[in-house]
Design a protein around this motif. Structure first.
Motif, short mmCIF file in Angstrom:
data_model
loop_
_atom_site.label_atom_id
_atom_site.label_comp_id
_atom_site.label_asym_id
_atom_site.label_seq_id
_atom_site.Cartn_x
_atom_site.Cartn_y
_atom_site.Cartn_z
N GLU A 79 -8.42 -16.27 34.80
CA GLU A 79 -8.76 -17.69 34.87
C GLU A 79 -7.99 -18.38 35.99
N PRO A 80 -8.27 -18.07 37.25
CA PRO A 80 -7.49 -18.64 38.35
C PRO A 80 -7.91 -20.06 38.71
N THR A 81 -7.54 -21.01 37.87
CA THR A 81 -7.81 -22.42 38.16
C THR A 81 -6.50 -23.14 38.44
N LEU A 82 -6.59 -24.31 39.05
CA LEU A 82 -5.39 -25.08 39.33
C LEU A 82 -4.66 -25.46 38.04
N GLN A 83 -5.42 -25.83 37.02
CA GLN A 83 -4.81 -26.20 35.74
C GLN A 83 -4.06 -25.03 35.13
N SER A 84 -4.67 -23.84 35.12
CA SER A 84 -3.99 -22.68 34.53
C SER A 84 -2.77 -22.28 35.36
N LEU A 85 -2.83 -22.48 36.69
CA LEU A 85 -1.69 -22.19 37.54
C LEU A 85 -0.54 -23.16 37.25
N LEU A 86 -0.85 -24.43 37.05
CA LEU A 86 0.19 -25.41 36.71
C LEU A 86 0.80 -25.11 35.34
N ILE A 87 -0.03 -24.72 34.40
CA ILE A 87 0.48 -24.34 33.07
C ILE A 87 1.39 -23.13 33.19
N LEU A 88 0.98 -22.15 33.98
CA LEU A 88 1.82 -20.96 34.19
C LEU A 88 3.15 -21.35 34.82
N GLY A 89 3.12 -22.23 35.80
CA GLY A 89 4.36 -22.70 36.42
C GLY A 89 5.29 -23.35 35.41
N GLY A 90 4.73 -24.17 34.53
CA GLY A 90 5.54 -24.79 33.48
C GLY A 90 6.12 -23.76 32.52
N ILE A 91 5.32 -22.78 32.16
CA ILE A 91 5.79 -21.72 31.26
C ILE A 91 6.93 -20.94 31.91
N VAL A 92 6.77 -20.61 33.18
CA VAL A 92 7.80 -19.86 33.88
C VAL A 92 9.09 -20.69 33.99
N LEU A 93 8.97 -21.98 34.25
CA LEU A 93 10.16 -22.84 34.30
C LEU A 93 10.87 -22.88 32.94
N ILE A 94 10.10 -23.06 31.88
CA ILE A 94 10.69 -23.10 30.54
C ILE A 94 11.33 -21.76 30.20
N ARG A 95 10.63 -20.67 30.53
CA ARG A 95 11.16 -19.34 30.25
C ARG A 95 12.44 -19.08 31.03
N THR A 96 12.49 -19.54 32.28
CA THR A 96 13.70 -19.35 33.09
C THR A 96 14.86 -20.12 32.48
N PHE A 97 14.62 -21.34 32.05
CA PHE A 97 15.67 -22.13 31.39
C PHE A 97 16.14 -21.45 30.11
N LEU A 98 15.18 -20.97 29.31
CA LEU A 98 15.55 -20.26 28.07
C LEU A 98 16.34 -19.00 28.38
N SER A 99 15.92 -18.29 29.40
CA SER A 99 16.60 -17.06 29.78
C SER A 99 18.05 -17.33 30.17
N PHE A 100 18.25 -18.33 31.01
CA PHE A 100 19.62 -18.68 31.40
C PHE A 100 20.43 -19.12 30.19
N SER A 101 19.84 -19.93 29.33
CA SER A 101 20.55 -20.41 28.14
C SER A 101 20.94 -19.25 27.22
N LEU A 102 19.99 -18.35 27.00
CA LEU A 102 20.28 -17.20 26.14
C LEU A 102 21.31 -16.27 26.77
N GLU A 103 21.25 -16.11 28.08
CA GLU A 103 22.23 -15.27 28.78
C GLU A 103 23.63 -15.83 28.61
N VAL A 104 23.76 -17.14 28.72
CA VAL A 104 25.07 -17.77 28.53
C VAL A 104 25.53 -17.59 27.08
N GLU A 105 24.61 -17.72 26.13
CA GLU A 105 24.96 -17.53 24.72
C GLU A 105 25.40 -16.09 24.44
N ILE A 106 24.68 -15.12 25.03
CA ILE A 106 24.97 -13.71 24.76
C ILE A 106 26.25 -13.26 25.47
#
Length: 127
Positions: A79-106
């Motif tokens: 589904e290569p649409t602009l909306q799905s690309l923006l959603i993916l970008g948001g998911i990747v940003l959230i995931r990156t933040f979670l990853s850093f947070s969990l890394e600091v916790e671990i």
């Protein structure tokens, strides 16, 4: 080719998503069993709790990797649409933040501090 390609990608994406969810759920169960086992064997509660958080964080991080991979496949190939690309970008940003947070916790430090600490330890050994 298009007749079978899209359904195949849909199926692969769903399998990867289920895999990510399974990793998180099994990680929660495994970490819970491990902490109970440690407590029953006499390990202090604070040590067992730290081990539990580390194992739980690792399972969540690995599961998130699978879920993001499924989202990337879905966005890029299905589904290569602009909306799905923006959603993916948001998911990747959230995931990156979670990853850093969990890394600091671990680990108790930022991921980029690991290299600095390893360099300090190796220089102390050679001295």
């Amino acid at each position: 080719m298009d007749e079978w390609f899209r359904p195949a990608l849909d199926f692969i994406t769903r399998v990867i998503e289920v895999g990510g969810i399974a990793i998180i759920v099994l990680g929660i169960l495994g970490a819970s069993v491990a902490v109970l086992w440690q407590v029953l064997r006499g390990r202090p509660g604070s040590e067992a709790f730290g081990l539990y958080r580390s194992n739980l964080g690792r399972a969540i991080l690995l599961g998130l990797e699978f879920l993001v991979a499924a989202d990337i496949i879905n966005t890029v190939a299905i589904e290569p649409t602009l909306q799905s690309l923006l959603i993916l970008g948001g998911i990747v940003l959230i995931r990156t933040f979670l990853s850093f947070s969990l890394e600091v916790e671990i680990e108790g430090r930022w991921p980029w501090e690991r290299h600095k600490e390893e360099t300090d330890v190796s220089s102390q050994r050679s001295a």
